[in-house]
Scaffold this motif. Structure first.
Motif, PDB file in Angstrom:
ATOM      1  N   ARG A  46      49.007  31.681  40.704  1.00 19.49           N
ATOM      2  CA  ARG A  46      48.546  30.342  40.633  1.00 19.49           C
ATOM      3  C   ARG A  46      49.334  29.400  41.369  1.00 19.49           C
ATOM      4  O   ARG A  46      50.454  29.424  41.599  1.00 19.49           O
ATOM      5  CB  ARG A  46      48.544  29.996  39.051  1.00 19.49           C
ATOM      6  N   THR A  47      48.637  28.402  41.900  1.00 20.77           N
ATOM      7  CA  THR A  47      49.248  27.049  42.582  1.00 20.77           C
ATOM      8  C   THR A  47      48.773  26.128  41.623  1.00 20.77           C
ATOM      9  O   THR A  47      48.579  26.214  40.648  1.00 20.77           O
ATOM     10  CB  THR A  47      48.815  27.002  44.087  1.00 20.77           C
ATOM     11  N   HIS A  48      49.143  24.759  42.204  1.00 22.09           N
ATOM     12  CA  HIS A  48      48.998  23.792  41.422  1.00 22.09           C
ATOM     13  C   HIS A  48      47.496  23.581  40.655  1.00 22.09           C
ATOM     14  O   HIS A  48      46.975  23.331  39.713  1.00 22.09           O
ATOM     15  CB  HIS A  48      49.210  22.224  42.204  1.00 22.09           C
ATOM     16  N   GLY A  49      46.433  23.850  41.585  1.00 25.16           N
ATOM     17  CA  GLY A  49      45.094  23.569  41.543  1.00 25.16           C
ATOM     18  C   GLY A  49      44.252  24.700  41.833  1.00 25.16           C
ATOM     19  O   GLY A  49      43.127  24.511  41.606  1.00 25.16           O
ATOM     20  N   ARG A  50      44.751  26.001  42.124  1.00 27.20           N
ATOM     21  CA  ARG A  50      44.006  27.059  42.629  1.00 27.20           C
ATOM     22  C   ARG A  50      44.428  28.169  41.928  1.00 27.20           C
ATOM     23  O   ARG A  50      45.568  28.384  41.636  1.00 27.20           O
ATOM     24  CB  ARG A  50      43.952  27.276  43.935  1.00 27.20           C
ATOM     25  N   THR A  51      43.795  29.284  41.852  1.00 23.85           N
ATOM     26  CA  THR A  51      44.117  30.551  41.611  1.00 23.85           C
ATOM     27  C   THR A  51      43.554  31.659  42.287  1.00 23.85           C
ATOM     28  O   THR A  51      42.369  31.598  42.881  1.00 23.85           O
ATOM     29  CB  THR A  51      43.373  30.988  39.993  1.00 23.85           C
ATOM     30  N   LEU A  52      44.261  32.936  42.527  1.00 21.46           N
ATOM     31  CA  LEU A  52      43.799  33.907  43.422  1.00 21.46           C
ATOM     32  C   LEU A  52      44.137  35.205  42.468  1.00 21.46           C
ATOM     33  O   LEU A  52      45.157  35.491  41.905  1.00 21.46           O
ATOM     34  CB  LEU A  52      44.688  34.126  44.648  1.00 21.46           C
ATOM     35  N   LEU A  53      43.454  36.147  42.438  1.00 28.69           N
ATOM     36  CA  LEU A  53      43.881  37.505  41.870  1.00 28.69           C
ATOM     37  C   LEU A  53      43.505  38.593  42.824  1.00 28.69           C
ATOM     38  O   LEU A  53      42.595  38.899  43.514  1.00 28.69           O
ATOM     39  CB  LEU A  53      42.204  37.820  40.629  1.00 28.69           C
ATOM     40  N   TYR A  54      44.688  39.300  42.731  1.00 31.68           N
ATOM     41  CA  TYR A  54      44.839  40.300  43.739  1.00 31.68           C
ATOM     42  C   TYR A  54      44.699  41.768  42.797  1.00 31.68           C
ATOM     43  O   TYR A  54      45.447  42.198  42.179  1.00 31.68           O
ATOM     44  CB  TYR A  54      46.090  40.289  44.261  1.00 31.68           C
ATOM     45  N   ASP A  55      43.648  42.422  42.960  1.00 30.00           N
ATOM     46  CA  ASP A  55      43.232  43.583  42.348  1.00 30.00           C
ATOM     47  C   ASP A  55      42.942  43.326  40.725  1.00 30.00           C
ATOM     48  O   ASP A  55      43.368  42.357  40.289  1.00 30.00           O
ATOM     49  CB  ASP A  55      44.484  44.707  42.542  1.00 30.00           C
ATOM     50  N   MET A  56      42.273  44.365  40.054  1.00 31.68           N
ATOM     51  CA  MET A  56      41.866  44.043  38.825  1.00 31.68           C
ATOM     52  C   MET A  56      41.976  45.077  37.914  1.00 31.68           C
ATOM     53  O   MET A  56      41.437  45.242  36.853  1.00 31.68           O
ATOM     54  CB  MET A  56      40.243  43.656  38.897  1.00 31.68           C
ATOM     55  N   GLY A  57      42.970  46.201  38.118  1.00 34.24           N
ATOM     56  CA  GLY A  57      43.455  47.404  37.472  1.00 34.24           C
ATOM     57  C   GLY A  57      42.171  48.218  37.247  1.00 34.24           C
ATOM     58  O   GLY A  57      41.053  48.149  37.806  1.00 34.24           O
ATOM     59  N   PRO A  58      42.390  49.522  36.631  1.00 33.58           N
ATOM     60  CA  PRO A  58      41.609  50.394  36.555  1.00 33.58           C
ATOM     61  C   PRO A  58      40.517  50.435  35.430  1.00 33.58           C
ATOM     62  O   PRO A  58      40.569  49.660  34.715  1.00 33.58           O
ATOM     63  CB  PRO A  58      42.413  51.582  36.045  1.00 33.58           C
ATOM     64  N   ALA A  59      39.169  50.955  35.501  1.00 37.45           N
ATOM     65  CA  ALA A  59      38.228  51.241  34.456  1.00 37.45           C
ATOM     66  C   ALA A  59      37.905  52.768  34.458  1.00 37.45           C
ATOM     67  O   ALA A  59      37.207  53.239  35.478  1.00 37.45           O
ATOM     68  CB  ALA A  59      36.971  50.471  35.100  1.00 37.45           C
ATOM     69  N   VAL A  60      38.476  53.457  33.859  1.00 37.62           N
ATOM     70  CA  VAL A  60      38.500  54.792  33.706  1.00 37.62           C
ATOM     71  C   VAL A  60      37.382  55.292  32.850  1.00 37.62           C
ATOM     72  O   VAL A  60      36.761  54.652  32.285  1.00 37.62           O
ATOM     73  CB  VAL A  60      39.656  55.439  33.224  1.00 37.62           C
TER      74      VAL A  60
ATOM     75  N   VAL B 205      40.398  42.566  46.426  1.00 36.55           N
ATOM     76  CA  VAL B 205      40.488  43.976  46.290  1.00 36.55           C
ATOM     77  C   VAL B 205      41.171  44.542  47.557  1.00 36.55           C
ATOM     78  O   VAL B 205      40.809  44.832  48.461  1.00 36.55           O
ATOM     79  CB  VAL B 205      39.118  44.503  46.104  1.00 36.55           C
ATOM     80  N   SER B 206      42.526  44.978  46.966  1.00 37.05           N
ATOM     81  CA  SER B 206      43.425  45.648  48.249  1.00 37.05           C
ATOM     82  C   SER B 206      42.723  46.728  48.859  1.00 37.05           C
ATOM     83  O   SER B 206      42.910  46.952  50.118  1.00 37.05           O
ATOM     84  CB  SER B 206      44.780  46.101  47.560  1.00 37.05           C
ATOM     85  N   HIS B 207      42.145  47.732  48.014  1.00 36.12           N
ATOM     86  CA  HIS B 207      41.225  48.770  48.706  1.00 36.12           C
ATOM     87  C   HIS B 207      40.562  49.268  47.555  1.00 36.12           C
ATOM     88  O   HIS B 207      40.517  48.757  46.364  1.00 36.12           O
ATOM     89  CB  HIS B 207      42.335  49.775  49.261  1.00 36.12           C
ATOM     90  N   GLY B 208      39.447  50.432  47.749  1.00 37.95           N
ATOM     91  CA  GLY B 208      38.860  50.738  46.873  1.00 37.95           C
ATOM     92  C   GLY B 208      38.935  51.819  45.808  1.00 37.95           C
ATOM     93  O   GLY B 208      38.295  51.965  44.828  1.00 37.95           O
ATOM     94  N   ASP B 209      40.204  52.130  45.613  1.00 37.15           N
ATOM     95  CA  ASP B 209      40.575  53.072  44.663  1.00 37.15           C
ATOM     96  C   ASP B 209      40.611  52.375  43.105  1.00 37.15           C
ATOM     97  O   ASP B 209      40.354  51.132  43.039  1.00 37.15           O
ATOM     98  CB  ASP B 209      42.111  53.372  44.881  1.00 37.15           C
ATOM     99  N   ASN B 210      40.110  53.199  42.266  1.00 34.09           N
ATOM    100  CA  ASN B 210      39.631  52.683  40.998  1.00 34.09           C
ATOM    101  C   ASN B 210      40.954  52.123  40.380  1.00 34.09           C
ATOM    102  O   ASN B 210      40.500  51.085  39.684  1.00 34.09           O
ATOM    103  CB  ASN B 210      39.213  54.102  40.100  1.00 34.09           C
ATOM    104  N   ASP B 211      41.965  52.504  40.284  1.00 36.48           N
ATOM    105  CA  ASP B 211      43.054  51.739  39.722  1.00 36.48           C
ATOM    106  C   ASP B 211      43.500  50.333  40.395  1.00 36.48           C
ATOM    107  O   ASP B 211      44.206  49.675  39.581  1.00 36.48           O
ATOM    108  CB  ASP B 211      44.328  53.019  39.759  1.00 36.48           C
ATOM    109  N   HIS B 212      42.696  50.109  41.487  1.00 36.08           N
ATOM    110  CA  HIS B 212      42.742  48.694  41.685  1.00 36.08           C
ATOM    111  C   HIS B 212      41.504  48.004  41.799  1.00 36.08           C
ATOM    112  O   HIS B 212      41.680  46.655  41.675  1.00 36.08           O
ATOM    113  CB  HIS B 212      43.221  48.834  43.316  1.00 36.08           C
TER     114      HIS B 212
END
Length: 792
Positions: A554-568, A596-603
């Motif tokens: 988070r910055t003052h007015g923006r948000t960035l999401l780096y990866d989203m965790g697994p979906a097992v 999305v750092s790469h395509g693996d499920n855990d990311h």
């Protein structure tokens, strides 16, 4: 003037003051970050019991006011000590962490309705004395039975499990463990309330043996549920199963979304209100029988018979619901009122509520840590206080009750769930009378007929489905309109008491001055301070997603999401269970950019769930990654600036082939007061290449340790080049890879970095602010005595 001396007022043994003091003692104990030793809790309990039960005739008349305080303080100490003893016992029945992943053969009974999913079945299992691991004897386990394990070319099938069956099962178990995030559910708290000893799975299905067929009330519930599904060929039969039997297994995520959006979850799966209706119906039946047969009154007075019938009906309905906690609370409340009627001790409704609260707390003080306890008693208390008179107009009375419940329960609902339903008042005006007075009676009539003669209940269930279908389209429309759920950021601890005071003020009688000012007391709850970074500052939140990765920037007015965790495949989706709730709790409304750092499920596994909750403007991913959504390639040298904070990709370069981990997007974040480096799952080869290309670009204050701290990453040269002061690791507790590796953590510490791991600390928050680097571990910031971390 009379010369008769008046007796100083006293405090009833089971009055409102005592109930509040008892509740305060329980809350004080359970909300502390630690528990007192069992002997100290026992001593407090005995001292409190002696003070609470002090008798008026034992003290001089002038000492009665002191006796009142003795009873109140005694009730407080009793609650504190009782809750402490229950907490110590709940901890003692859990499997010690030193025995995690132990294999054992257990014998026992399936005590709930098994949930059958495409790849597994989930169920609660009560172990009897037959267990090869002594710590599991007499305990309750939550188990899963998977059917995708193979031996050569032979697939091992899953057996057909039913409630009430006795089995001998080979299991691998561990102590209950959950994630700790802002806005997320606390699985460890749930395990404490349920007295769960362990969770695990059947590891060798071919060794499992069925010892006895299904029997008991749970087996009957499952048979009735199957009968509803067989006789009612309509999609809405799943709701009749829920309303009649508390069987919500057939309800999907879309169903729950509609129910939550309309504030109707309290009515589904047999609510306390429905138990009260059944109790009232049984009381009317008893009154009718005594009116038709007056000679019965010679043996048993009609009021006593009606009270006993109400308790019997409520207990029977609670059994049909599987003795769920909300129904048990209602049964206890009805039993207290019935006992007062039987003993001919008339009491005000508030006195009856206080007595019911005392009984519920004494039976299970750990129920206080659940949301249902507070919503049940808050709702009744608001109605008793705001609607004391008798209203001749039933419609106006019902509307007033709905208004009071909506306003009075809004603060605890927001504090407990972080959300509010704008459609709730309207939806409840329709659902409460229609479902409770039409659909539920028809569903119960079907159960009665089916119990008397198999196949006789189908017509009643079909009528119940038809009546239900008249209202469900309205609720689906409301759920997808602008009146759906409103998510509110996580508030500070004092916000709820202030909002309750504001509700109390607003519900005072007409003419009370300053009601408009009461709205100010709601502001800390509805508009809490989000602690947004200032210009040039940034904040990182490493979400606790288990064995995976997700970082919110988070910055003052923006948000960035780096990866989203697994979906097992076993049903856990970190995007839905961890990432989305964390973003809601922080007040995030949209994601400006996702990586999305790469395509693996855990990311990447949780991306779809996050995307369904939040609009995402742009998504970056390595070129060549196979993802089911459009992305923009992340390329070394790409740069942008938000609110005085610079974002730059350092890897992969243009034309770099997609090589899974080695193609991870490496992102550097640099603000006015610090910098951070997000590395994905790159290995030593890429780390060395980054050092060779531009070692100065790697210098940073905070680094996300690559590949969850595996031995194939964190090259010594790379570690040295970063000069990091803080090293963050995202890993799952007890993961099968052994991440993070001890030698890797030692390497970062030797280089001068402090290390933090989500598996022990929960979500990790790092602020790159003017005041310096600020690191907060969720478990340390909000410690709970039931936290599994650090327990032997």
């Amino acid at each position: 003037m009379s010369n008769v001396a008046r007796t100083p007022p006293s405090v009833p043994v089971i009055g409102v003051s005592v109930a509040l003091a008892l509740l305060a003692g329980v809350v004080a104990c359970l909300w502390l970050p630690w528990l007192a030793p069992w002997w100290l809790s026992l001593l407090l309990l005995l001292v409190g019991l002696a003070g609470w039960m002090s008798r008026t005739e034992w003290v001089p008349r002038r000492s009665i006011p002191m006796l009142a305080w003795s009873r109140i303080s005694g009730a407080f100490l009793l609650g504190f000590g009782l809750a402490g003893l229950h907490g110590v016992y709940a901890l003692s029945v859990q499997l010690p962490q030193r025995l995690e992943k132990q294999e054992a053969v257990v014998q026992g009974c399936i005590i709930d309705l098994p949930v059958h999913e495409p790849r597994r079945s989930r169920f609660m299992f009560r172990v009897d004395d037959g267990a090869t691991l002594p710590e599991l004897r007499g305990r309750t386990l939550r188990l899963a039975w998977y059917d995708d394990e193979h031996r050569g070319d032979v697939r091992r099938p899953r057996f057909d499990l039913h409630a009430g069956e006795r089995w001998s099962l080979p299991v691998r178990v561990r102590a209950p463990r959950g994630l700790r995030n802002p806005g997320g559910a606390d699985a460890e708290k749930f395990a404490m309330a349920q007295r769960l000893a362990a969770t695990g799975y059947v590891y060798a299905p071919e060794m499992a043996r069925r010892l006895a067929p299904a029997q008991g009330i749970e087996a009957w519930r499952e048979r009735m549920s199957s009968s509803i599904a067989a006789q009612v060929r309509a999609p809405s039969a799943r709701f009749v199963q829920a309303l009649a039997l508390g069987d919500t297994r057939a309800l999907g995520d879309d169903d729950w979304e509609v129910l939550r959006a309309n504030g109707l979850t309290h009515l589904i799966a047999i609510s306390g209100f429905h138990v009260g209706l059944v109790a009232g119906f049984f009381a009317l039946l008893a009154r009718g029988a005594w009116w038709l047969l007056p000679m019965l009154a010679r043996r048993w007075p009609a009021p006593t018979a009606a009270a006993a019938a109400s308790v019997a009906g409520a207990s029977l309905y609670a059994a049909v619901a599987g003795f769920a906690l909300p129904t048990l609370r209602t049964v206890l409340m009805i039993a207290v009122v019935a006992a007062a009627r039987t003993w001919r001790r008339p009491a005000h409704a508030s006195q009856s509520l206080a007595q019911a609260a005392i009984v519920v707390i004494l039976v299970d003080p750990l129920s206080v840590i659940g949301a249902g306890f507070w919503l049940s008693f808050f709702g009744v208390a608001w109605l008793l206080w705001c609607l004391p008179g008798r209203e001749n107009n039933p419609v106006r009375s019902f509307l007033s009750a709905q208004g009071v419940a909506t306003l009075g329960l809004l603060p605890p609902s927001v504090a407990l769930f972080g959300q509010a339903s704008l459609a709730g008042p309207l939806a409840n005006l329709v659902a409460v009378p229609w479902w409770s007075l039409v659909v539920v009676p028809l569903a119960l009539l079907g159960l009665l007929l089916e119990a008397l003669h198999p196949g006789a209940g189908g017509w009643a269930w079909r009528w119940a489905v038809g009546c239900f279908d008249l209202t469900w389209p309205l609720f689906e429309h409301l759920a997808h309109s602008g009146l759906a759920l409103v998510w509110l950021p996580e508030a500070r601890w004092f916000a709820l008491p202030l909002a309750l005071c504001g509700a109390f003020w607003l519900l005072l009688p007409r003419g009370t001055p300053g009601k408009a000012l009461a709205a100010l007391l709601w502001l800390p709850l509805l508009l809490p301070d989000r602690d947004i970074p200032k210009h040039g500052e940034a904040e990182l939140l490493v979400v606790d997603v288990g064995q995976g990765l997700s970082v919110l920037v988070r910055t003052h007015g923006r948000t960035l999401l780096y990866d989203m965790g697994p979906a097992v495949r076993d049903g856990f989706d970190a995007g839905d269970r961890a990432v989305a709730p964390a973003l809601h709790a922080l007040g995030v409304r949209r994601v400006d950019r996702a990586v999305v750092s790469h395509g693996d499920n855990d990311h990447a596994g949780g991306f779809e769930a996050v995307h369904a909750e939040f609009p995402i403007a742009v998504t970056y991913a390595p070129d060549g990654v196979d993802l089911p959504f459009a992305t923009t390639p992340c390329l070394a040298g790409q740069r942008w600036v938000w609110d005085g904070v610079e974002f730059v990709f350092l890897h992969p370069p243009r034309y770099f082939p997609y090589l899974a981990n080695e193609s991870s997007c490496v992102l550097r974040i640099r603000g006015a007061h610090g910098s951070a480096l997000l590395t994905g799952d790159i290995g030593e080869v890429i780390e060395r290449d980054l050092v060779r290309l531009d070692a100065a670009a790697l210098r940073t204050d905070v680094v996300l340790v690559a590949h969850h701290g595996s031995s194939g990453s964190s090259d010594p040269g790379f570690v040295e080049a970063t000069h990091a002061r803080i090293a963050l690791v995202s890993s799952g507790h007890g993961n099968r890879f052994g991440h993070p590796k001890p030698e890797v953590m030692q390497r970062w510490r030797h280089a001068g970095a402090r290390t933090f791991d989500t598996s022990t600390g929960g979500a990790l928050s790092v602020g790159l602010r003017a005041g310096g680097l600020e690191v907060e571990m969720r478990r340390a910031a909000q410690p709970r005595w039931w936290d599994a971390a650090g327990r032997p």
